[in-house]
Scaffold this motif. Structure first.
Motif, PDB file in Angstrom:
ATOM      1  N   MET A   1     -19.140   6.227 -28.945  1.00 15.42           N
ATOM      2  CA  MET A   1     -19.147   6.374 -27.836  1.00 15.42           C
ATOM      3  C   MET A   1     -18.885   4.328 -27.874  1.00 15.42           C
ATOM      4  N   ASP A   2     -18.286   3.837 -27.272  1.00 17.63           N
ATOM      5  CA  ASP A   2     -18.603   2.663 -26.561  1.00 17.63           C
ATOM      6  C   ASP A   2     -18.911   2.618 -25.134  1.00 17.63           C
ATOM      7  N   TRP A   3     -20.013   2.432 -24.872  1.00 18.31           N
ATOM      8  CA  TRP A   3     -20.757   1.986 -23.925  1.00 18.31           C
ATOM      9  C   TRP A   3     -20.323   0.936 -23.098  1.00 18.31           C
ATOM     10  N   THR A   4     -19.440   0.312 -23.531  1.00 20.61           N
ATOM     11  CA  THR A   4     -18.596  -0.848 -22.346  1.00 20.61           C
ATOM     12  C   THR A   4     -17.270  -0.221 -21.848  1.00 20.61           C
ATOM     13  N   HIS A   5     -17.436   0.980 -22.136  1.00 21.93           N
ATOM     14  CA  HIS A   5     -15.599   1.482 -21.532  1.00 21.93           C
ATOM     15  C   HIS A   5     -16.056   3.092 -20.754  1.00 21.93           C
ATOM     16  N   TYR A   6     -15.218   2.176 -19.574  1.00 14.54           N
ATOM     17  CA  TYR A   6     -15.764   3.326 -18.309  1.00 14.54           C
ATOM     18  C   TYR A   6     -14.088   3.793 -17.532  1.00 14.54           C
ATOM     19  N   ARG A   7     -14.090   5.137 -17.427  1.00 17.34           N
ATOM     20  CA  ARG A   7     -13.051   5.666 -17.152  1.00 17.34           C
ATOM     21  C   ARG A   7     -13.374   6.379 -15.614  1.00 17.34           C
ATOM     22  N   PHE A   8     -12.480   5.765 -14.990  1.00 16.36           N
ATOM     23  CA  PHE A   8     -12.667   6.348 -12.763  1.00 16.36           C
ATOM     24  C   PHE A   8     -11.703   7.161 -12.782  1.00 16.36           C
ATOM     25  N   LEU A   9     -12.335   8.241 -11.775  1.00 17.81           N
ATOM     26  CA  LEU A   9     -11.264   8.408 -10.849  1.00 17.81           C
ATOM     27  C   LEU A   9     -12.018   8.934  -9.533  1.00 17.81           C
ATOM     28  N   SER A  10     -11.544   8.382  -8.302  1.00 16.80           N
ATOM     29  CA  SER A  10     -11.757   8.795  -6.965  1.00 16.80           C
ATOM     30  C   SER A  10     -10.329   9.479  -6.434  1.00 16.80           C
ATOM     31  N   ARG A  11     -10.766  10.413  -5.241  1.00 19.59           N
ATOM     32  CA  ARG A  11      -9.656  11.306  -4.081  1.00 19.59           C
ATOM     33  C   ARG A  11      -9.909  10.669  -3.120  1.00 19.59           C
ATOM     34  N   TRP A  12      -9.141  10.396  -2.286  1.00 21.54           N
ATOM     35  CA  TRP A  12      -9.649  10.168  -1.013  1.00 21.54           C
ATOM     36  C   TRP A  12      -7.955  10.846  -0.023  1.00 21.54           C
ATOM     37  N   ALA A  13      -8.981  11.119   0.933  1.00 21.24           N
ATOM     38  CA  ALA A  13      -8.032  11.976   1.580  1.00 21.24           C
ATOM     39  C   ALA A  13      -7.953  11.353   3.164  1.00 21.24           C
ATOM     40  N   LEU A  14      -6.937  10.653   3.625  1.00 17.58           N
ATOM     41  CA  LEU A  14      -6.443   9.644   4.082  1.00 17.58           C
ATOM     42  C   LEU A  14      -5.898   9.902   5.838  1.00 17.58           C
ATOM     43  N   PRO A  15      -6.004   9.795   7.147  1.00 19.53           N
ATOM     44  CA  PRO A  15      -5.703  10.340   7.791  1.00 19.53           C
ATOM     45  C   PRO A  15      -4.018   9.633   8.554  1.00 19.53           C
ATOM     46  N   ALA A  16      -3.504   8.998   7.697  1.00 16.88           N
ATOM     47  CA  ALA A  16      -2.121   8.854   7.856  1.00 16.88           C
ATOM     48  C   ALA A  16      -1.134   9.086   6.514  1.00 16.88           C
ATOM     49  N   PRO A  17      -0.181   9.107   7.245  1.00  9.93           N
ATOM     50  CA  PRO A  17       1.376   9.426   6.028  1.00  9.93           C
ATOM     51  C   PRO A  17       0.870   8.514   4.947  1.00  9.93           C
ATOM     52  N   PRO A  18       2.077   9.307   3.837  1.00  5.48           N
ATOM     53  CA  PRO A  18       2.098   8.059   2.657  1.00  5.48           C
ATOM     54  C   PRO A  18       2.495   6.756   2.772  1.00  5.48           C
ATOM     55  N   ALA A  19       3.182   6.485   3.388  1.00  2.00           N
ATOM     56  CA  ALA A  19       3.844   5.399   3.825  1.00  2.00           C
ATOM     57  C   ALA A  19       3.149   4.352   4.445  1.00  2.00           C
ATOM     58  N   VAL A  20       2.500   4.672   5.049  1.00  2.00           N
ATOM     59  CA  VAL A  20       1.585   3.506   6.452  1.00  2.00           C
ATOM     60  C   VAL A  20       0.450   3.272   5.464  1.00  2.00           C
ATOM     61  N   VAL A  21      -0.245   4.265   4.315  1.00  2.00           N
ATOM     62  CA  VAL A  21      -1.618   4.295   3.192  1.00  2.00           C
ATOM     63  C   VAL A  21      -0.914   2.797   2.407  1.00  2.00           C
ATOM     64  N   TYR A  22       0.592   3.835   1.717  1.00  7.48           N
ATOM     65  CA  TYR A  22       0.953   2.365   0.877  1.00  7.48           C
ATOM     66  C   TYR A  22       1.200   0.768   1.601  1.00  7.48           C
ATOM     67  N   ALA A  23       1.608   1.123   2.940  1.00  8.81           N
ATOM     68  CA  ALA A  23       2.048  -0.271   3.078  1.00  8.81           C
ATOM     69  C   ALA A  23       0.074  -1.067   3.047  1.00  8.81           C
ATOM     70  N   ALA A  24      -0.772  -0.200   3.830  1.00  7.02           N
ATOM     71  CA  ALA A  24      -2.422  -0.896   4.093  1.00  7.02           C
ATOM     72  C   ALA A  24      -2.649  -1.000   2.481  1.00  7.02           C
ATOM     73  N   LEU A  25      -2.323  -0.349   1.445  1.00  6.84           N
ATOM     74  CA  LEU A  25      -3.421  -0.694  -0.364  1.00  6.84           C
ATOM     75  C   LEU A  25      -2.125  -1.726  -0.908  1.00  6.84           C
ATOM     76  N   GLU A  26      -0.738  -1.623  -0.617  1.00  9.04           N
ATOM     77  CA  GLU A  26       0.146  -3.306  -1.588  1.00  9.04           C
ATOM     78  C   GLU A  26      -0.614  -4.271  -0.663  1.00  9.04           C
ATOM     79  N   ARG A  27      -0.777  -4.185   0.371  1.00  8.70           N
ATOM     80  CA  ARG A  27      -1.711  -5.742   0.416  1.00  8.70           C
ATOM     81  C   ARG A  27      -3.098  -6.438   0.414  1.00  8.70           C
ATOM     82  N   ALA A  28      -2.943  -6.613  -1.429  1.00 11.96           N
ATOM     83  CA  ALA A  28      -4.838  -6.567  -1.585  1.00 11.96           C
ATOM     84  C   ALA A  28      -5.734  -7.913  -1.060  1.00 11.96           C
ATOM     85  N   GLU A  29      -4.362  -8.618  -0.275  1.00 11.57           N
ATOM     86  CA  GLU A  29      -5.139 -10.015   0.920  1.00 11.57           C
ATOM     87  C   GLU A  29      -6.266  -9.908   1.833  1.00 11.57           C
TER      88      GLU A  29
END
Length: 148
Positions: free
Chosen positions: A1-29
């Motif tokens: 096993m490579d101890w420096t290798h990671y795989r993560f998975l998270s699921r977030w239930a969010l209170p807005a439609p996908p287009a609104v969430v997408y708009a927030a997530l695409e603005r990394a700044e």
């Protein structure tokens, strides 16, 4: 096993439609405004930036994020990362009733020498640190979406 290798998975239930969430997530700044563990985002150009993160453990991780996929119709944002961590991360958004299910996947190898040195004994702490960071991110984004 490579101890420096990671795989993560998270699921977030969010209170807005996908287009609104997408708009927030695409603005990394804007991430530091709602995700306190994202300390800095400095854009280099339209598709690349340098990001500095720090969660509970007393170490910063800095990496260059380069956009590899931006597909609003499919609800997908993906980056390649290089620096203290190398690999990729992807958001995939789907409608979930009146809200959104945001799926975050990340596959990385730790390159930062200090973290590599403590790869074996520190692995449970590093994974817990990531979980705490993701939990805080979900809360921060949910609060931001509810305020708009």
């Amino acid at each position: 096993m490579d101890w420096t290798h990671y795989r993560f998975l998270s699921r977030w239930a969010l209170p807005a439609p996908p287009a609104v969430v997408y708009a927030a997530l695409e603005r990394a700044e804007d991430y530091p405004r709602w995700w306190r563990q994202v300390r800095e985002v400095n854009r280099l150009d339209d598709t690349t930036g340098i990001i500095r993160i720090r969660s509970l453990l007393p170490h910063d991780i800095t990496f260059t994020a380069r956009e590899t996929r931006r597909d609003p119709a499919a609800g997908v944002l993906e980056i390649a990362m290089s620096g203290d961590i190398e690999g990729w991360a992807r958001w995939t958004l789907t409608a979930d009733g009146p809200g959104t299910l945001a799926r975050y996947e990340q596959v990385v190898e730790v390159r930062k020498p200090l973290l590599r040195r403590f790869a074996v004994p520190g692995r449970p702490l590093f994974r817990a640190n990531h979980r705490l960071m993701m939990r805080a991110g979900r809360r921060g984004l949910a609060a931001r979406l509810e305020a708009v």
